[in-house]
Write an enzyme that holds these catalytic residues in place. Structure first.
Site, PDB file in Angstrom:
ATOM      1  N   HIS A  28     -19.961  44.007  16.400  1.00 53.38           N
ATOM      2  CA  HIS A  28     -19.869  42.583  16.049  1.00 53.38           C
ATOM      3  C   HIS A  28     -18.749  41.922  16.832  1.00 53.38           C
ATOM      4  CE1 HIS A  28     -22.686  42.239  12.790  1.00 53.38           C
ATOM      5  NE2 HIS A  28     -22.125  43.186  12.062  1.00 53.38           N
TER       6      HIS A  28
ATOM      7  N   GLU B 298     -18.863  47.667  13.278  1.00 51.13           N
ATOM      8  CA  GLU B 298     -17.924  46.538  13.220  1.00 51.13           C
ATOM      9  C   GLU B 298     -17.411  46.197  14.620  1.00 51.13           C
ATOM     10  OE1 GLU B 298     -17.727  44.797  10.610  1.00 51.13           O
ATOM     11  OE2 GLU B 298     -18.786  46.233   9.349  1.00 51.13           O
TER      12      GLU B 298
ATOM     13  N   MET C 254     -11.856  22.929 -44.754  1.00 49.11           N
ATOM     14  CA  MET C 254     -13.161  22.570 -44.198  1.00 49.11           C
ATOM     15  C   MET C 254     -12.967  21.829 -42.877  1.00 49.11           C
ATOM     16  SD  MET C 254     -15.743  23.646 -45.728  1.00 49.11           S
ATOM     17  CE  MET C 254     -17.155  22.628 -45.379  1.00 49.11           C
ATOM     18  N   GLN C 255     -12.024  20.908 -42.912  1.00 51.76           N
ATOM     19  CA  GLN C 255     -11.740  20.108 -41.729  1.00 51.76           C
ATOM     20  C   GLN C 255     -11.353  21.025 -40.573  1.00 51.76           C
ATOM     21  OE1 GLN C 255     -12.433  17.236 -42.602  1.00 51.76           O
ATOM     22  NE2 GLN C 255     -11.686  15.782 -41.116  1.00 51.76           N
TER      23      GLN C 255
ATOM     24  N   ASP D 258     -26.877  41.713   7.793  1.00 51.52           N
ATOM     25  CA  ASP D 258     -26.830  41.015   9.081  1.00 51.52           C
ATOM     26  C   ASP D 258     -28.218  40.531   9.461  1.00 51.52           C
ATOM     27  OD1 ASP D 258     -24.182  41.719   9.254  1.00 51.52           O
ATOM     28  OD2 ASP D 258     -24.573  43.528  10.433  1.00 51.52           O
TER      29      ASP D 258
HETATM   30 ZN    ZN Z   1     -22.682  43.980  10.225  1.00 50.10          ZN
END
Ligand code: ZN
Ligand code: ADP
Ligand code: MG
Length: 629
Positions: free
Chosen positions: A434, A431, A133-134, A506
């Protein structure tokens, strides 16, 4: 005082051993005679004959309820015989005396052992049941356990023998360590402070975003001061039973007081420490009781006992002001995001147990990871190690770490995603856009890496970072940032005369910045330096929970118009930059399509074309002006 606990434990163990030994001993004596040589059972008449013939050297008579029940004789050769007498052994006794055979009667033994053996199995069964039980309750961890130990605090105790965390394991955060030195001094020698009548804060509150090392620092303070450390999480106080939290708090402090100088650490204290009156049920709910008890306990203990209460939270904005009053958590320490230097240190600490190639440069990794927390950096190195294992390498190289940076920021590579030539070209142009706008702008970030390998949700990927950690941003910088974010879209429009869905994220980020500029930073000329709307924001988590509108419909229209203007101006600027750099856009796009990822020296070489082109145009322009005038 810790000694006392240890002694108690030792005592219990010794008692258990003694009981076990006694039981074993009794059992062995009980079976003693039978356990050695075999016993031959003979008729009673034969037993008497053997005694008379002088074969038997000694006899043991067992009594049961005042009647002899068994006689056991030891023969000359050391073997035994036994027999069951018919109720009366007067003649046997007479013979024994006559022959001079020693004999012994143990009358009570049998009854005692009979009773013992009757109840022993029950004791055993109950014991085993209790044991399981413990175990089960411990295993269940939550529900079942609490049904039996409501009020007990679940504070875990980190005692001296555990491997301890010290300030050596905490990298960076020099100011925080400096602030805590005094506390450590105090814990080491509370008497000295008492002598001088110096007051030490009872409570220290660590504030900061998750993963920045608050929990780690609290443990390190305990490790440095070499005192016991009670750690409990705020949510553990809040249970479904009313009054449990309060009694746990009481118990925690009671326990801590017996340990003398020690640290009580309440992690994520916001779970209990919210403003009172904010809950359902009119101000007397469970959490409030717990909080009240905490306040009472903090006021209650004598500061010279040497207990320091430390707590951590990433939501200081929702804490009840009573917690911050003098005499409670009056020392507040901000554990913020690590700086570039800190990140380098953290990488070194976590890199200790890993093998790296010689060329690995933690400084450059630190520069590529602004905004990363200590936990993120730990995770980053782990990802790098996993990548190295996957590649069957003996050591982790710079390449794996950089790949891990991309993975942590943007998600894992999606090799299975196959784009058509046309799509791939559009992504490359985006890309490149950016990267070029970023490089051409005077305050633009440094572009570390561009890639057309899709990761996570993004088709392409662009790692651009500020030259250093920035704490203040100018209006012009924010405008430029918007331009850079829109650079991808601008390139698509200029080069392909077409726009695509690839720029959605973006646009969202750009609009977000523009909105903040107008409503929060007061950067719009038309609306002036006024903030609009009350924002309910989680300061360290950067999540907006909601907005309370405190302006009219006309103002709302004006705000929208201003936001639109900012976006349009920035977009035009980005488009203009791209139009001037058509050749560079073509060159970099083609290189990117061929190599898929551009970074390091190679990327630098390509991006230097942008600056060259810019200069050439500027020269041509000035020449034209000078000739025309
Ligand atoms: Zn972008
Ligand atoms: P918090 O409690 O602020 O959410 P933690 O203390 O749980 O953060 O930090 C999580 C893990 O991140 C730590 O176990 C540790 O490995 C790592 N970590 C965070 N900050 C640092 C640091 N300054 N130096 C070394 N490791 C750190
Ligand atoms: Mg924590």
């Amino acid at each position: 005082m810790a000694e006392k606990n240890k002694k108690n434990f030792l005592k219990k163990e010794i008692i258990a051993w003694v009981i076990l030994i006694i039981i074993l001993f009794s059992v062995s004596t009980f079976f003693g005679r039978n356990s050695g040589a075999p016993v031959a059972t003979v008729p009673y008449s034969e037993f008497i004959d053997r005694v008379n013939s002088g074969d038997v050297t000694s006899v043991e008579i067992k009594m049961k309820e005042n009647y002899p029940s068994q006689v056991i004789g030891t023969l000359k050769d050391g073997s035994f015989i036994d027999s069951y007498p018919p109720g009366n052994i007067d003649t046997l006794e007479k013979d024994l005396i006559e022959k001079g055979v020693t004999y012994d009667v143990n009358p009570s033994n049998n009854t005692f052992w009979m009773i013992f053996w009757n109840i022993a199995p029950w004791i055993l069964i109950i014991g085993v049941w209790w044991f399981f039980m413990q175990k089960m309750m411990q295993g269940a961890g939550g529900g079942a356990n609490q049904a039996f130990s409501f009020g007990k605090s679940k504070a875990k105790l980190f005692l001296d023998n555990k491997p301890r965390v010290t300030f050596k394991d905490v990298a960076g955060v020099e100011e925080v360590k400096e602030e805590l030195k005094e506390i450590i001094e105090f814990l080491k020698n509370p008497k000295k402070f008492a002598q001088f009548g110096a007051k030490i804060p009872k409570g220290v509150l660590l504030l900061g975003p998750p993963g920045c090392g608050k929990t780690l620092i609290a443990r390190a303070v305990a490790g440095e001061a070499k005192v016991p450390f009670f750690s409990v999480s705020g949510s553990e106080f809040v249970e479904m039973f009313v009054g449990v939290g309060a009694s746990r708090v009481r118990d925690l402090f009671k326990q801590a007081k017996t340990y003398g100088p020690c640290i009580i650490f309440i992690d994520e204290i916001d779970a209990v420490g919210r403003h009172r009156g904010a809950g359902i049920g009119g101000g007397h709910d469970e959490r409030e009781q717990t909080l009240n008890q905490l306040l009472v306990e903090m006021d209650g203990f004598d500061p010279h006992t040497g207990i320091i209460v430390m707590a951590a939270t990433n939501r200081p904005d929702i804490l009840d002001t009573a917690l911050l009053r003098p005499g409670r958590f009056d020392r507040r320490i901000v554990v913020g995001l690590p700086t570039s230097k800190d990140r380098e240190e953290i990488l070194k600490v976590h890199g200790k147990k890993k093998t790296f190639a010689k060329e690995v440069n933690f400084k450059s990794i630190a520069q590529q990871t602004p905004g990363f927390t200590g936990a993120d950096l730990e995770n980053l190195l782990n990802e790098a190690a996993l990548l190295a294992i996957r590649k069957n390498k003996k050591e982790i190289s710079q390449q794996e770490i950089e790949e891990a940076v991309d993975k942590v920021i943007a998600g894992p590579e999606k090799k299975s995603l196959i784009l058509s030539e046309e799509e791939k070209r559009a992504v490359a142009i985006h890309e490149t856009g950016h990267a070029i706008v970023n490089t051409a702008l005077p305050t633009g970030d440094i572009v570390h890496r561009i890639s057309v390998v899709s990761r996570g949700m993004a088709l392409g990927y662009n790692l651009q970072l500020p030259e250093r950690d920035k704490y203040l941003q100018k209006k012009s910088e924010l405008m430029n940032k918007i331009s850079a974010l829109l650079g991808g879209r601008a390139a698509e429009e200029v080069m392909l005369h077409e726009t695509s869905t690839g720029a959605a994220n973006d646009l969202e980020r750009a609009t977000d910045i523009a909105r903040k500029m107008v409503r929060t930073y007061g950067m719009s000329d038309k609306l002036g330096p006024i903030t609009f709307g009350k924002h309910n924001e989680m300061i360290f988590l950067g999540k907006e929970l909601g907005e309370e509108r405190d302006y009219s419909e006309t103002t709302a229209n004006l705000i929208d118009a201003e936001v639109k203007k900012i976006i349009e101006t920035s977009y035009e600027k980005a488009k203009l930059l791209i139009e001037k750099q058509l050749n560079t856009v073509m060159t970099i796009t083609n290189a990117l399509l061929e190599k898929e990822t551009l970074q390091g020296e190679e990327l630098k070489k390509y991006l230097s074309l942008v600056k060259k082109e810019k200069k050439r145009i500027a020269k041509k322009h000035s020449k034209r002006i000078s000739t025309s005038s």
